[in-house]
Design an enzyme around this catalytic site. Sequence first.
Site, PDB file in Angstrom:
ATOM      1  N   LYS A  13     -20.517   4.329   0.243  1.00  0.00           N
ATOM      2  CA  LYS A  13     -19.988   4.959  -0.975  1.00  0.00           C
ATOM      3  C   LYS A  13     -19.325   3.914  -1.875  1.00  0.00           C
ATOM      4  O   LYS A  13     -19.024   2.803  -1.415  1.00  0.00           O
ATOM      5  CB  LYS A  13     -19.004   6.057  -0.589  1.00  0.00           C
ATOM      6  CG  LYS A  13     -17.820   5.580   0.231  1.00  0.00           C
ATOM      7  CD  LYS A  13     -17.126   6.759   0.944  1.00  0.00           C
ATOM      8  CE  LYS A  13     -15.894   6.302   1.688  1.00  0.00           C
ATOM      9  NZ  LYS A  13     -15.300   7.373   2.498  1.00  0.00           N
TER      10      LYS A  13
ATOM     11  N   ARG B 172      -8.873  18.169   3.392  1.00  0.00           N
ATOM     12  CA  ARG B 172      -9.406  17.494   2.222  1.00  0.00           C
ATOM     13  C   ARG B 172     -10.765  18.082   1.862  1.00  0.00           C
ATOM     14  O   ARG B 172     -10.923  18.723   0.849  1.00  0.00           O
ATOM     15  CB  ARG B 172      -9.497  15.994   2.538  1.00  0.00           C
ATOM     16  CG  ARG B 172      -9.690  15.125   1.355  1.00  0.00           C
ATOM     17  CD  ARG B 172      -9.710  13.665   1.726  1.00  0.00           C
ATOM     18  NE  ARG B 172     -10.880  13.295   2.532  1.00  0.00           N
ATOM     19  CZ  ARG B 172     -11.273  12.036   2.743  1.00  0.00           C
ATOM     20  NH1 ARG B 172     -10.583  11.028   2.240  1.00  0.00           N
ATOM     21  NH2 ARG B 172     -12.331  11.776   3.474  1.00  0.00           N
TER      22      ARG B 172
ATOM     23  N   TYR C 104       5.272 -13.187 -17.866  1.00  0.00           N
ATOM     24  CA  TYR C 104       5.846 -11.997 -18.519  1.00  0.00           C
ATOM     25  C   TYR C 104       7.109 -11.529 -17.800  1.00  0.00           C
ATOM     26  O   TYR C 104       7.150 -11.495 -16.561  1.00  0.00           O
ATOM     27  CB  TYR C 104       4.853 -10.841 -18.493  1.00  0.00           C
ATOM     28  CG  TYR C 104       3.744 -10.922 -19.499  1.00  0.00           C
ATOM     29  CD1 TYR C 104       3.996 -10.946 -20.876  1.00  0.00           C
ATOM     30  CD2 TYR C 104       2.416 -10.931 -19.083  1.00  0.00           C
ATOM     31  CE1 TYR C 104       2.962 -11.004 -21.784  1.00  0.00           C
ATOM     32  CE2 TYR C 104       1.370 -10.980 -19.980  1.00  0.00           C
ATOM     33  CZ  TYR C 104       1.645 -11.020 -21.346  1.00  0.00           C
ATOM     34  OH  TYR C 104       0.628 -11.064 -22.247  1.00  0.00           O
TER      35      TYR C 104
ATOM     36  N   MET D 110      -3.255  -9.944 -17.354  1.00  0.00           N
ATOM     37  CA  MET D 110      -4.598  -9.349 -17.409  1.00  0.00           C
ATOM     38  C   MET D 110      -5.687 -10.314 -16.932  1.00  0.00           C
ATOM     39  O   MET D 110      -6.558  -9.949 -16.148  1.00  0.00           O
ATOM     40  CB  MET D 110      -4.898  -8.871 -18.832  1.00  0.00           C
ATOM     41  CG  MET D 110      -6.197  -8.098 -18.934  1.00  0.00           C
ATOM     42  SD  MET D 110      -6.586  -7.625 -20.617  1.00  0.00           S
ATOM     43  CE  MET D 110      -5.298  -6.440 -20.952  1.00  0.00           C
TER      44      MET D 110
END
Length: 380
Positions: A48, A151, A273, A321
Amino acid sequence: MVGDRPGPLADLSSLACGRLTINLAALADNYRLLAAKAAPTACAAVVKADAYGLGIDRVVPVLAQAGARVFFAALPEEGRKVRGLLDGLGATADVYVLAGLLPGSETLYMNESVIPVLNDLGQAETWANLSAHRNEGPLPCALHIDSGMNRLGLDLEELERLLARPDLLAALDLRVVMSHLCSADEPENPLNQAQHAIFSKVIARLPNSAASLANSSGIFLGARYHFDLARPGVALYGCNPTPGRPNPMHQVVTLEGKILQVRGIDAPQSVGYGATYRVTGPGRIATVGVGYADGYLRSLSNKGRAFAQGVALPLVGRVSMDLTTFDISALADDSLKPGDWVELIGANVTLDEVGQAAGTIGYEILTDLGRRYHRVYKDA
Ligand SMILES: *Cc1c(COP(=O)(O)O)cnc(C)c1O
């Protein structure tokens, strides 16, 4: 560069700032290792989410070649793709789709030889009706029983209603009855035993189908968890199915990041940052061209590490990023320069370690692996 003229355009893949190497021979070895561990139980392969991010079109042929005859995908579209790949190889294998018989997916399952995992009584009725109208005998399916995950799958009450309908059962070619363990990675967790007990009772009442319970970690819980078909996923791709114990699997994934710049810092200053990291003494920082946009998670900020020349290099400051900064002061001056590669995931910085440092699991690191990497498949 020759003088002040640029050279010819480089192969663009060589300009990528992240290099993802996927070792298909190790993948095949992992399948064989799990199959041997599960034997005489048959061993499926869970592919998957694009084979856990590694690329379904490269992974499925290798697993089929290694002996996998049953595949599980999550979504109908994934199942169709796996079917196409197997047909292209002339391989006979069953392809199951865990999402089940979603409204609108019936035609795909019927026309593409992809088998639905039925998750509720309504899906069983729909599939039985389609079987009846086809006049070619019962359609194949699997049945998912919820033994405690809460689930997907029929709960036990729904199962009773199905068992009370022999007409319905007779209209289905019920190949696999399955359930899923919620804590198989914790061998001492009593939920394993509880789910095992529930599942054993269920399959005693559906004796003509193959029973399947174990995921990767479940295979390592011992033979009583194997039943007729094991369903490993993550261990195929190199994550440790036995957390806290040595990893029995071969490493499949190596991620390297390219250094874009190296700077010396003499006076106390901050990095990145938010100024979350302070360099106090003299030191050197290497900036690598991989960031959270590549699935190198921001939660690794001030927690991850890279590896180069035998030395672990702490990730300092925030992951941004496209860029991540590492303290390389432990290495000799000039030992790393722009264009050099550092290991971000691999033999020294394992997938499981990266998952833990990021506050998640190796599964998520794999399935987030970015689209900007230069992917290199080492053939089986
Ligand atoms: C994902 C999944 C698996 C494989 O689990 P791993 O922990 O990756 O081995 C098996 N069965 C079901 C139902 C799943 O959803």
